[in-house]
Design a protein around this motif. Structure first.
Motif, PDB file in Angstrom:
ATOM      1  N   LYS A 197      24.735  30.968   8.462  1.00  0.00           N
ATOM      2  CA  LYS A 197      25.317  29.830   7.570  1.00  0.00           C
ATOM      3  C   LYS A 197      26.261  30.527   6.324  1.00  0.00           C
ATOM      4  CE  LYS A 197      21.595  26.522   8.128  1.00  0.00           C
ATOM      5  NZ  LYS A 197      20.341  26.030   7.670  1.00  0.00           N
ATOM      6  N   VAL A 198      25.890  31.696   6.053  1.00  0.00           N
ATOM      7  CA  VAL A 198      26.878  32.285   5.172  1.00  0.00           C
ATOM      8  C   VAL A 198      28.420  32.099   5.722  1.00  0.00           C
ATOM      9  CG1 VAL A 198      27.033  34.598   6.301  1.00  0.00           C
ATOM     10  CG2 VAL A 198      27.319  34.655   4.035  1.00  0.00           C
ATOM     11  N   GLY A 199      28.552  31.943   6.851  1.00  0.00           N
ATOM     12  CA  GLY A 199      30.049  31.842   7.443  1.00  0.00           C
ATOM     13  C   GLY A 199      30.675  30.720   6.709  1.00  0.00           C
ATOM     14  N   SER A 200      30.120  29.427   6.746  1.00  0.00           N
ATOM     15  CA  SER A 200      30.571  27.980   6.220  1.00  0.00           C
ATOM     16  C   SER A 200      30.729  28.197   4.719  1.00  0.00           C
ATOM     17  CB  SER A 200      29.836  26.830   6.718  1.00  0.00           C
ATOM     18  OG  SER A 200      28.621  27.111   6.377  1.00  0.00           O
ATOM     19  N   PHE A 240      27.054  27.943  13.767  1.00  0.00           N
ATOM     20  CA  PHE A 240      26.146  27.373  12.598  1.00  0.00           C
ATOM     21  C   PHE A 240      24.692  27.403  13.099  1.00  0.00           C
ATOM     22  CE2 PHE A 240      30.507  25.860  12.685  1.00  0.00           C
ATOM     23  CZ  PHE A 240      31.056  26.125  11.317  1.00  0.00           C
ATOM     24  N   SER A 241      24.303  27.968  14.312  1.00  0.00           N
ATOM     25  CA  SER A 241      23.144  27.753  14.867  1.00  0.00           C
ATOM     26  C   SER A 241      22.106  28.344  14.015  1.00  0.00           C
ATOM     27  CB  SER A 241      23.096  28.082  16.315  1.00  0.00           C
ATOM     28  OG  SER A 241      23.345  29.543  16.420  1.00  0.00           O
ATOM     29  N   GLN A 242      22.236  29.690  13.725  1.00  0.00           N
ATOM     30  CA  GLN A 242      21.320  30.333  13.011  1.00  0.00           C
ATOM     31  C   GLN A 242      21.233  30.662  11.500  1.00  0.00           C
ATOM     32  OE1 GLN A 242      21.091  33.959  15.007  1.00  0.00           O
ATOM     33  NE2 GLN A 242      20.215  33.308  16.825  1.00  0.00           N
ATOM     34  N   THR A 258      35.959  19.560   3.546  1.00  0.00           N
ATOM     35  CA  THR A 258      35.467  20.582   2.404  1.00  0.00           C
ATOM     36  C   THR A 258      35.602  20.190   0.913  1.00  0.00           C
ATOM     37  OG1 THR A 258      37.090  22.252   2.554  1.00  0.00           O
ATOM     38  CG2 THR A 258      35.159  22.353   4.130  1.00  0.00           C
ATOM     39  N   SER A 259      34.799  20.584   0.061  1.00  0.00           N
ATOM     40  CA  SER A 259      35.011  20.437  -1.131  1.00  0.00           C
ATOM     41  C   SER A 259      33.967  21.678  -1.782  1.00  0.00           C
ATOM     42  CB  SER A 259      34.668  19.079  -1.844  1.00  0.00           C
ATOM     43  OG  SER A 259      33.102  19.014  -1.792  1.00  0.00           O
ATOM     44  N   PRO A 283      25.496  21.269   2.090  1.00  0.00           N
ATOM     45  CA  PRO A 283      26.100  21.259   3.260  1.00  0.00           C
ATOM     46  C   PRO A 283      26.536  19.816   4.034  1.00  0.00           C
ATOM     47  CG  PRO A 283      24.336  22.776   3.210  1.00  0.00           C
ATOM     48  CD  PRO A 283      24.055  21.558   1.994  1.00  0.00           C
ATOM     49  N   VAL A 284      27.564  19.590   4.525  1.00  0.00           N
ATOM     50  CA  VAL A 284      28.181  18.443   5.235  1.00  0.00           C
ATOM     51  C   VAL A 284      27.981  18.764   6.764  1.00  0.00           C
ATOM     52  CG1 VAL A 284      29.875  17.928   3.426  1.00  0.00           C
ATOM     53  CG2 VAL A 284      30.514  19.571   5.435  1.00  0.00           C
ATOM     54  N   LYS A 285      27.834  17.225   7.215  1.00  0.00           N
ATOM     55  CA  LYS A 285      27.570  17.504   9.028  1.00  0.00           C
ATOM     56  C   LYS A 285      28.812  17.517   9.455  1.00  0.00           C
ATOM     57  CE  LYS A 285      24.591  15.180  11.220  1.00  0.00           C
ATOM     58  NZ  LYS A 285      24.147  14.360  12.187  1.00  0.00           N
ATOM     59  N   LYS A 286      28.931  18.479  10.333  1.00  0.00           N
ATOM     60  CA  LYS A 286      30.116  18.945  11.069  1.00  0.00           C
ATOM     61  C   LYS A 286      30.575  17.788  12.299  1.00  0.00           C
ATOM     62  CE  LYS A 286      28.901  23.274   9.298  1.00  0.00           C
ATOM     63  NZ  LYS A 286      27.494  22.920   8.501  1.00  0.00           N
ATOM     64  N   ASN A 287      31.818  17.928  12.725  1.00  0.00           N
ATOM     65  CA  ASN A 287      32.139  17.186  13.590  1.00  0.00           C
ATOM     66  C   ASN A 287      32.811  18.105  14.669  1.00  0.00           C
ATOM     67  OD1 ASN A 287      32.162  14.494  11.944  1.00  0.00           O
ATOM     68  ND2 ASN A 287      33.937  15.439  10.778  1.00  0.00           N
ATOM     69  N   LEU A 288      32.782  17.527  15.903  1.00  0.00           N
ATOM     70  CA  LEU A 288      33.132  18.279  16.965  1.00  0.00           C
ATOM     71  C   LEU A 288      34.389  17.726  17.868  1.00  0.00           C
ATOM     72  CD1 LEU A 288      32.667  20.508  19.345  1.00  0.00           C
ATOM     73  CD2 LEU A 288      31.025  18.889  20.554  1.00  0.00           C
ATOM     74  N   GLU A 289      35.353  18.705  17.604  1.00  0.00           N
ATOM     75  CA  GLU A 289      36.627  18.323  18.584  1.00  0.00           C
ATOM     76  C   GLU A 289      36.517  19.201  20.103  1.00  0.00           C
ATOM     77  OE1 GLU A 289      41.321  19.180  18.394  1.00  0.00           O
ATOM     78  OE2 GLU A 289      40.310  19.040  16.548  1.00  0.00           O
ATOM     79  N   ILE A 290      36.819  18.420  21.096  1.00  0.00           N
ATOM     80  CA  ILE A 290      36.779  19.135  22.414  1.00  0.00           C
ATOM     81  C   ILE A 290      38.158  18.891  22.961  1.00  0.00           C
ATOM     82  CG2 ILE A 290      35.874  19.306  24.824  1.00  0.00           C
ATOM     83  CD1 ILE A 290      33.338  18.169  23.479  1.00  0.00           C
ATOM     84  N   GLY A 291      39.129  19.703  23.232  1.00  0.00           N
ATOM     85  CA  GLY A 291      40.344  19.538  23.966  1.00  0.00           C
ATOM     86  C   GLY A 291      40.466  19.492  25.473  1.00  0.00           C
TER      87      GLY A 291
END
Length: 615
Positions: free
Chosen positions: A110-113, A104-106, A65-66, A73-81
């Motif tokens: 988007k206010v969250g990010s 981030f689906s609706q 983030t910056s 908006p930046v593209k997001k990465n997914l981490e799966i444990g």
């Protein structure tokens, strides 16, 4: 320079790093990517920019983030444990991914990010130290006093602004964390709409269980490595320990079925219910209670193991990541690889040797109330290890935790939005502390009598066995009371003083000679107090649980002369040694207490097994 401080956030970036992540491609894991694509489509979310695997029991969407991320908006990465794959089916895993995408689906989400990025910017301004701070510190000490004055003035003024921002950050975060909790509920709703309430609830319950067994597995394998042994695959060992833990708790967990409960607690419910202001995530219990019963888009649950989504070679590569946390590659080559069955037998034996025997666990695995053993006669007494006494002890333990919670709320160590005591709403200014203390004291009298009865019962049984174990039982009690008393009287207090010293040393200020002298007095006082505590020790007891190197370090520290000087030189080596001694000393005390209680449980079992028939 102050102007630069106000705008530097525009150029700063927050990098989300995790050395345990491993980047994967669709070519390596086609089935996993197909599952991710399905979830992304159903939640109306774009595919992640990159996909990473980690060993943890976790899944998250992350991004660097910056300030400009608010507008671009930046593209997001997914981490799966991969810790999630153990005992879950593919639908449960998809439900967990749907929750992450749900943030981030609706458009409404988007206010969250945006809020997250803005919050990060404020945090960086208020708390972070960077090159700007280093420049100002250097400015403050340049030889030209007329210029250094302006550096000091800039630092003073900036620190004032930082304190204001820190206060504002706390005020804003009250609402931000409340928003975060609501966002969790909203993301849960999206996951339920896709996969169904029962499947997602099962996934939440399994995560709680898997997180616990994952940590136990890491600890077990670290101990196994000390015996120059290792397993072939971390995740297979993880499965073995998960099975053992759930069986011990009379719970079945498998990808072939859903579960509808957490590991059941055997303690009575707390009298206190609080809503912590600073919690970003609701408890699993609250999240499940908020799940909706809408018809999901997926009608039939697929009871297929999540592991089928991954090739075996990828699983092994991620397993290597977690194994490298407690052994180097050179060390791993010298370790003997044991079979899964051998590991299971090893762990069962390790568990038996490191846990108080179940029959006596609630009676011994706690803070035994200290009493005068000379006042307890070895008269005939029935066994105190009854279900009724066990329930009294459990109630007392819960009451003590509730008491600490009330104190923390009263002294503002915990900030709460609301608090209920026995289902009654309480005012923060009128907490029922006295009422609860009286309740705890009533239970304390009963529990102390149970502890006395246990000792009397053991002395009576030893008489029947011709006093064969009397001295050994008393030696174990000596160790337990010695360790408990020292921990209770000194551990927390020394931690607070050491933390206060570290915070003072880390403060970015230029101290005068007088301030350094006061700091030196603070260090000397703390060092001297730790010496007094450690020198009053029973070295014979500690040597039973510590190695020679540890004991020698403590003795050398005690015997070394104290630097009573108050000159303006801070000896960092002295501080590091002092902290190291404190940590080792209380580690040995806690180990002594734990092992003594295990030993006491084993001796009680031996006594009762060999007890002659009593008329």
């Amino acid at each position: 320079m102050f102007g630069i401080y106000l705008v530097k956030f525009i150029f700063s970036r927050t990098i989300n790093n995790n050395e345990s992540r491993r980047l994967i491609t669709e070519t390596e894991c086609p089935q996993l990517f197909q599952a991710i694509r399905e979830v992304a489509l159903e939640t109306q979310c774009p595919m992640p920019k990159k996909v990473y695997l980690s060993p943890d029991v976790n899944a998250c969407v992350f991004y660097n983030t910056s300030f400009w991320s608010i507008f671009f908006p930046v593209k997001k990465n997914l981490e799966i444990g991969l810790g999630l794959f153990n005992a879950t089916n593919t639908d449960e895993l998809k439900g967990i991914l749907a929750h992450e995408f749900g943030h981030f689906s609706q458009k409404s989400m988007k206010v969250g990010s945006t809020v997250y990025i803005a919050n990060t910017v404020i945090y960086n301004l208020a708390f972070q130290e960077d090159k700007w701070d280093k420049w100002v510190d250097e400015w403050c000490v340049i030889p030209i006093q007329s210029l250094a004055f302006f550096g000091k003035f800039t630092r003073i003024f900036t620190n004032l602004v930082k304190r204001i921002l820190q206060y504002m950050y706390r005020v804003v975060n009250h609402s931000y964390f409340k928003l975060s909790r609501q966002m969790e509920y909203d993301a849960d709703r999206i996951a339920c709409d896709y996969i169904g309430k029962d499947v997602f609830a099962s996934a939440l319950y399994k995560i709680e269980i898997l997180a616990s067994s994952f940590n136990v597995t890491k600890e077990a394998l670290a101990n196994l490595a000390e015996e120059k042994k290792k397993v072939n695959n971390f995740f297979e060992a993880y499965q073995i320990i998960t099975d053992i833990i759930t069986q011990n708790n009379h719970l079945s967990i498998s990808y072939q079925s859903l579960i509808d409960q957490e590991i059941p607690t055997l303690y009575p419910p707390s009298r206190i219910v609080i809503e912590n202001t600073w919690d970003t995530h609701p408890s699993t219990e609250k999240r499940v209670s908020h799940l909706t019963s809408r018809n999901s888009k997926k009608k039939v649950t697929s009871f297929v193991s999540s592991w089928t989504l991954l090739p075996e070679n990828i699983k092994l590569k991620v397993a290597d990541i977690v194994e490298n946390e407690f052994q180097t590659s050179a060390e791993a080559e010298t370790l003997e690889t044991i079979s899964n069955e051998a590991f299971r037998q090893w762990y069962l034996e390790y568990y038996r040797n490191n846990i108080v025997i179940e029959k006596y666990r609630y009676f011994l695995n706690r803070n035994i109330l200290v009493f005068d053993r000379s006042e307890v006669a070895a008269n005939k007494i029935d066994t105190p290890f009854t279900a009724a006494n066990c329930e009294v002890i459990k109630e007392y333990e819960v009451a003590l935790n509730d008491c600490n919670t009330l104190y923390n709320v009263y002294y503002k160590q915990i900030e709460v939005e609301s608090i209920r005591y026995l289902n009654e709403e309480c005012s923060i200014k009128a907490l029922p502390i006295k009422r609860h203390e009286e309740y705890v004291e009533t239970l304390s009298v009963k529990v102390k009598q149970i502890d006395k009865d246990i000792y009397q019962y053991l002395m009576y049984c030893c008489q029947l066995n011709n006093n064969a174990l009397t001295n050994e039982i008393n030696s174990i009690y000596d160790a337990i009371f010695f360790a408990q008393t020292n921990i209770k009287e000194h551990d927390s207090e020394l931690d607070m003083r050491i933390n206060a010293l570290i915070n003072e040393l880390n403060r970015p200020v230029n101290r005068t000679d007088k301030e350094i002298i006061e700091l030196k007095k603070m260090i000397n006082s703390l060092t001297n107090d730790i010496k007094k505590i450690v020198s009053a020790d029973n070295w014979d007891l500690l040597s039973t649980v510590g190695n020679t190197k540890m004991i020698e370090l403590l003795q050398t520290f005690v015997q070394s002369p104290l630097d009573e000087s108050t000159n303006s030189v801070i000896d960092t080596e002295q501080i590091n040694t002092m902290i190291q001694v404190k940590v080792i000393y209380f580690y040995l005390l806690k180990t002594l207490e734990h092992k003594s209680k295990i030993k006491l449980g084993a001796k009680i079992e031996e006594i009762e097994r060999n007890l002659p028939t009593i008329d």
